[in-house]
Design a protein around this motif. Structure first.
Motif, PDB file in Angstrom:
ATOM      1  N   ILE A  99       0.833  -1.200   0.000  1.00  0.00           N
ATOM      2  CA  ILE A  99       0.000   0.000   0.000  1.00  0.00           C
ATOM      3  C   ILE A  99       0.869   1.252   0.000  1.00  0.00           C
ATOM      4  O   ILE A  99       0.542   2.266  -0.617  1.00  0.00           O
ATOM      5  CB  ILE A  99      -0.975  -0.002   1.196  1.00  0.00           C
ATOM      6  N   GLU A 100       2.007   1.177   0.640  1.00  0.00           N
ATOM      7  CA  GLU A 100       2.920   2.328   0.620  1.00  0.00           C
ATOM      8  C   GLU A 100       3.427   2.583  -0.799  1.00  0.00           C
ATOM      9  O   GLU A 100       3.528   3.728  -1.240  1.00  0.00           O
ATOM     10  CB  GLU A 100       4.095   2.091   1.562  1.00  0.00           C
ATOM     11  N   SER A 101       3.711   1.517  -1.517  1.00  0.00           N
ATOM     12  CA  SER A 101       4.147   1.657  -2.906  1.00  0.00           C
ATOM     13  C   SER A 101       3.039   2.249  -3.772  1.00  0.00           C
ATOM     14  O   SER A 101       3.286   3.126  -4.606  1.00  0.00           O
ATOM     15  CB  SER A 101       4.574   0.295  -3.454  1.00  0.00           C
ATOM     16  N   LEU A 102       1.807   1.767  -3.593  1.00  0.00           N
ATOM     17  CA  LEU A 102       0.686   2.283  -4.371  1.00  0.00           C
ATOM     18  C   LEU A 102       0.427   3.758  -4.079  1.00  0.00           C
ATOM     19  O   LEU A 102      -0.053   4.500  -4.944  1.00  0.00           O
ATOM     20  CB  LEU A 102      -0.585   1.476  -4.072  1.00  0.00           C
ATOM     21  N   MET A 103       0.761   4.178  -2.863  1.00  0.00           N
ATOM     22  CA  MET A 103       0.451   5.543  -2.446  1.00  0.00           C
ATOM     23  C   MET A 103       1.553   6.543  -2.767  1.00  0.00           C
ATOM     24  O   MET A 103       1.385   7.739  -2.499  1.00  0.00           O
ATOM     25  CB  MET A 103       0.176   5.562  -0.937  1.00  0.00           C
ATOM     26  N   THR A 104       2.664   6.091  -3.335  1.00  0.00           N
ATOM     27  CA  THR A 104       3.781   7.022  -3.559  1.00  0.00           C
ATOM     28  C   THR A 104       3.386   8.198  -4.448  1.00  0.00           C
ATOM     29  O   THR A 104       3.831   9.323  -4.234  1.00  0.00           O
ATOM     30  CB  THR A 104       4.983   6.286  -4.187  1.00  0.00           C
ATOM     31  N   ASN A 105       2.565   7.947  -5.462  1.00  0.00           N
ATOM     32  CA  ASN A 105       2.168   9.017  -6.373  1.00  0.00           C
ATOM     33  C   ASN A 105       0.766   9.543  -6.106  1.00  0.00           C
ATOM     34  O   ASN A 105       0.289  10.420  -6.841  1.00  0.00           O
ATOM     35  CB  ASN A 105       2.258   8.530  -7.816  1.00  0.00           C
ATOM     36  N   HIS A 106       0.106   9.008  -5.114  1.00  0.00           N
ATOM     37  CA  HIS A 106      -1.262   9.447  -4.830  1.00  0.00           C
ATOM     38  C   HIS A 106      -1.220  10.805  -4.137  1.00  0.00           C
ATOM     39  O   HIS A 106      -0.460  11.005  -3.196  1.00  0.00           O
ATOM     40  CB  HIS A 106      -1.974   8.428  -3.939  1.00  0.00           C
TER      41      HIS A 106
END
Length: 711
Positions: A99-106
């Motif tokens: 989830i941290e990876s998915l949120m890097t560009n969010h």
């Protein structure tokens, strides 16, 4: 597709043994057991693709295995003896990293995002334990596209779950939406900006787990989920009876969403049902009761408290006629019939439509075929459509046919051991294989791409084809008056497929306005039954309560003109109907002539309401409570969501006051909704189950009434 009787299996989750259905994947099973596992790409209607890597669990080889291995639960079949952990520390750390990876560009825009408060990403982020952002570099950014007046596009919020693409192109057959890019730079949208063409595009708002696609119509009101008061409702824009949730704020409807019903529309509704509510705020809404002075001047408003003295001269001791409506509830139509008497009640539709509806109702009441729900149609292995463009008249039924066309590929996948929820693998295996769908309509439709054979002919030719198919199945069935060799060959091909199918369905409707097409469809169902085959027959009706009104007494509205010419009627009461949209102008002019009293109950000003002597505002579906009957004969109730404001009333309540003025049937004066439902079911035994099944006014959920709840 699993057989009806499934052998359950035992699995161990977090040290506890459960008996579960092996037809579901591990994520579905764990969610059903109450375990919180974060996920994004999986959707119950669309299956699994394993794109987000968020639903990790740990699987153990045996009870002695302490190390185990991490796997994605949405891609793991349930098997007997399976041992897993959803709370292993290594699994929790893995989910947090994903989830941290998915949120890097969010973006950090939750306070201004229209998805805030009902965001799946917010919920899953908290569940996965990611609560602090360490990423300090420049974020990837995109330009957004204009996708039309209904949907707002914000690509920077995308986490590449692929739900939007899978719904729009794979599930609903859209052609103008795609994905472009690679690796961590992926863009979901159109080749060039423009209005989305699919009839189901609004579902992107609900399937997207983040704020990439949001409801532009809701954003215009600066409202959020927690601002809305919601009520369960039924879509009134076609005869399918899709279940919806209506949300209001400050006395105005702000949005409509899908309400899950596993037998009807499932997880989706069409754009007509989602965005077709703004007539409620139309400037031509009738606000407050209006009366015309005796000199024929303009309509002027009067108070509801003065209703009795205003109506009494037009009702008491007068000869009345009532014109009902297929867009009004059962209760309102029944109240009008009670007021004027069965012999003076007219259905408010032209003679041709009246005869077609009566014919369709009679067929469905007497055919040996099953009248299927939309979810049952999705499971059929052969579909024959006669004379109906479903995409235009019943969009979600067209979506069901699209899913039915996949059943051959699902059966193939099952034979080779691929579970049906493994969506990508099933589609890769299928390579375009489709279950047989035969479409016979006068023109091209959007479903033609599914057709094993499409026949574009006149309605009369389509009816001949239907009769020929029936006689090809059962030689004892009536044959068409004339048939050439080409017609015989086509009929034999279709008949052979229907006979071979385990669960064939015939779909027809009133769109072609041809009674012989209805008869031919019925004959096919009878022919299959005569051969010992199971069959289903679905009929699409013109409006939301056409079926319900067709079960009541009444006559076509043209029959009223003779009574009026003979001076046998003093006052005509019109319920939620514009006669100029139903019959020829000359006939409507006769009904609305100046030599009689006209009382109209309706929502909007129209050509009919403009000629009323008394104009009474009636509550629309969001302002009232009522029961309507869908095309499969399913009675469903919509509930008031807008607060009582003194402007509108349920039509049946206003008519009940007219009955009191009439003073000839005091026991038929209803004070509560349950009262009129009781009278309705006593008069019409076919509606008796409504009283037993649909909740009454005493029903409560957590101590609250059904309507106007926030849940």
């Amino acid at each position: 597709m699993l057989p009806l009787e499934v052998s359950m299996v035992k699995i161990t989750v977090n040290g506890t043994v459960y008996e579960v259905n092996p037809g579901k994947n591990l994520l579905q099973t764990c969610l059903g057991l109450g375990f919180d596992i974060p996920y994004f790409c999986f959707h119950h209607a669309m299956g699994s693709v394993g794109a987000c890597r968020q639903c990790a669990v740990k699987k153990f080889a045996n009870p002695e295995d302490k190390k185990g291995k991490i796997l994605m639960s949405c891609m793991e079949p349930v098997a007997d003896g399976l041992i897993i952990s959803t709370s292993d520390p290594e699994v929790i750390a893995f989910r947090k990293a994903v989830i941290e990876s998915l949120m890097t560009n969010h973006p950090h825009d939750c306070p201004i995002c229209d998805e805030g408060g009902e965001c799946h990403l917010q919920d899953m982020t908290v569940m996965a334990g990611h609560d602090y952002r360490r990423f300090v570099f420049r974020k990837r950014t995109y330009y957004n596209q204009y996708l039309g007046p209904f949907i707002q596009h914000e690509m920077n919020r995308c986490i590449q779950c692929y739900r939007c693409l899978r719904f729009y192109t794979d599930y609903s057959g859209g052609k103008d939406f795609c994905v472009a890019g690679s690796a961590n730079n992926v863009y979901f949208g159109r080749h060039s900006e423009g209005v989305l063409e699919s009839e189901f595009s609004g579902n992107l708002v609900e399937v997207c787990p983040t704020g990439v696609f949001t409801d532009k119509t809701l954003a215009e009101h600066y409202a959020r989920k927690w601002d809305l008061t919601n009520s369960p409702s039924i879509c009134v824009h076609c005869s399918l009876g899709c279940n919806t949730i209506v949300g209001e704020r400050y006395g105005s409807v702000r949005r409509i969403r899908n309400r899950y019903n596993g037998a009807v529309n499932g997880y989706f509704i069409c754009d007509r049902g989602r965005y077709g509510y703004e007539f409620l705020d139309n400037p031509s809404r009738i606000i407050g009761p209006l009366a015309r002075a005796s000199n024929g001047s303009e309509l002027k408003e009067f108070a509801w408290n003065d209703l009795i003295p205003v109506l009494e001269p037009l009702i008491k001791g007068k000869k009345l006629a009532g014109i009902g409506s297929p867009r009004a509830s059962l209760e309102s139509n029944f109240a009008l019939e009670t007021l004027v008497g069965k012999e003076n009640f007219y259905h408010g539709i032209d003679r041709e439509t009246f005869n077609l509806v009566r014919k369709a109702v009679s067929i469905l009441k007497h055919t040996p075929a099953h009248c299927p729900s939309m979810k049952e149609i999705e499971k059929s292995d052969a579909v024959l459509i006669l004379g109906e463009d479903l995409t235009q008249s019943a969009p979600i039924l067209a979506l069901s046919v699209r899913q039915a066309s996949r059943n051959k590929s699902l059966a193939l996948a099952e034979r080779v051991g691929i579970p049906v929820w493994n969506d990508t693998s099933v589609r890769e295996l299928a390579q375009g294989i489709k279950s047989p769908v035969f479409i016979a309509v006068p023109y091209s439709t959007k479903l033609d791409e599914l057709a094993a054979e499409k026949i574009n002919q006149s309605p009369d030719d389509i009816s001949r084809l239907g009769f020929a198919i029936a006689s090809a199945i059962d030689p004892g069935a009536p044959k068409p008056a004339s048939q050439d060799d080409n017609l015989k060959r086509t009929a034999r091909r279709i008949a052979a497929v229907l006979l071979e199918a385990a669960n064939p369905v015939i779909i027809t409707g009133l769109q072609s306005r041809n009674e012989h097409i209805l008869e031919a469809s019925s004959n096919i169902a009878f022919a299959l039954h005569a051969k010992g085959k199971k069959s289903s027959l679905s009929v699409v009706f013109p409006e939301c309560n056409s079926f319900g009104l067709g079960l009541m007494n009444g006559q076509p509205v043209e029959d009223l003109t003779a009574e009026l010419r003979n001076g046998k009627v003093d006052t005509v009461i019109i319920l939620e109907n514009d006669l100029y949209g139903r019959i020829e102008q000359e006939k409507a002019d006769v009904v609305l002539g100046s030599n009689r009293n006209i009382i109209v109950l309706d929502h909007l000003m129209n050509n009919t309401s403009a000629k009323a002597d008394i104009l009474l505002p009636s509550g629309a579906f969001a302002e009232s409570t009522g029961t309507i009957v869908s095309n499969e004969g399913r009675a469903q109730r919509y509930y008031r969501v807008l607060p009582v404001n003194g402007h509108y009333r349920d039509s049946w309540r206003t008519i009940s006051e007219m009955i009191a003025i009439r003073n000839y049937n005091k026991e038929k004066v209803w004070k509560h909704f349950d009262d009129i439902v009781g009278s309705l079911t006593e008069t019409y035994p076919e509606f008796a189950k409504i009283r037993d099944i649909i909740p009454d006014s005493e029903f409560r959920i957590f101590g609250e009434k059904i309507a106007r709840q926030t849940m």
